[in-house]
Enzyme design. Structure first.
Site, PDB file in Angstrom:
ATOM      1  CG  HIS A  97     -36.129 -57.507 -16.432  1.00 25.69           C
ATOM      2  ND1 HIS A  97     -36.192 -58.816 -16.031  1.00 25.69           N
ATOM      3  CD2 HIS A  97     -35.759 -56.788 -15.345  1.00 25.69           C
ATOM      4  CE1 HIS A  97     -35.864 -58.890 -14.741  1.00 25.69           C
ATOM      5  NE2 HIS A  97     -35.614 -57.667 -14.296  1.00 25.69           N
ATOM      6  CB  CYS A 113     -36.314 -55.148 -12.123  1.00 23.61           C
ATOM      7  SG  CYS A 113     -34.663 -54.468 -12.406  1.00 23.61           S
TER       8      CYS A 113
END
Length: 142
Positions: A97, A113
Site C-alpha cells: 500500500h 506491510c
C-alpha cells in the site's frame, strides 16, 4: 502421424496446462535486503521502486502469494486508522500500500506491510485491477 503419438502428445499438453498457466502476468517482487520492489508484467521488468518492509521487532511474510483483495481508500483497523491508500492485500492483514512516510522508503519502517510511494502504489493498484487478482503474484524474498 501415428494416432498413438497424437494421443500421447495431447495427454502431455493437458498435463502441462497447470504449469503453463501458473505464470502470473503481474508480479510484485519484493527484496527485503535491498528494500526494493520490481514490478514484472508478462515476464518484462517495468519498474523498480523503493519500499519499506517490517521494522525491527516486526515481520513481513516471505513467500509467493496471490493477491486476495483490493481497497482503494483503506484505513488500518490495527494501527489507529492509519491511511493505506491503494492497498493490495495478499495475506490476511498484510498488504502492499501507499504511505505518507515517503522519506522512510528504502529502509525498514512498517509493521509488516510493504509500503510504497502513493504514486507507485496507485500504478500497481490499477495494474492489478486491469489484469485481475487471480493474475497478480506477490513474491517476497530476503
Amino acid at each position: 502421424m501415428n494416432r498413438h503419438f497424437v494421443t500421447l502428445l495431447g495427454v502431455c499438453l493437458l498435463c502441462l496446462l497447470p504449469v503453463l498457466g501458473a505464470a502470473a502476468p503481474l508480479v510484485a517482487k519484493v527484496n527485503v535486503s535491498s528494500q526494493t520492489m520490481t514490478v514484472i508484467q508478462d515476464g518484462e521488468p517495468l519498474y523498480q521502486w523503493p519500499v519499506s518492509t517490517a521494522r525491527s521487532g516486526k515481520w513481513t511474510p516471505r513467500g509467493t502469494f496471490t493477491a486476495q483483495w483490493l481497497s482503494r481508500y483503506h484505513k488500518s483497523s490495527l494501527y489507529n486508522n492509519a491511511p493505506m491508500p491503494f492497498s493490495i492485500f495478499f495475506r490476511g492483514n498484510y498488504a502492499i500500500h501507499g504511505t505518507d512516510q515517503v522519506t522512510r522508503l528504502g529502509q525498514p519502517a512498517s509493521a509488516g506491510c510493504v509500503r510504497l510511494h502513493p504514486d507507485h502504489a496507485a500504478t500497481l493498484f490499477y495494474m492489478a485491477e486491469t489484469v485481475g487478482l487471480s493474475n497478480v503474484r506477490v513474491v517476497i524474498e530476503n
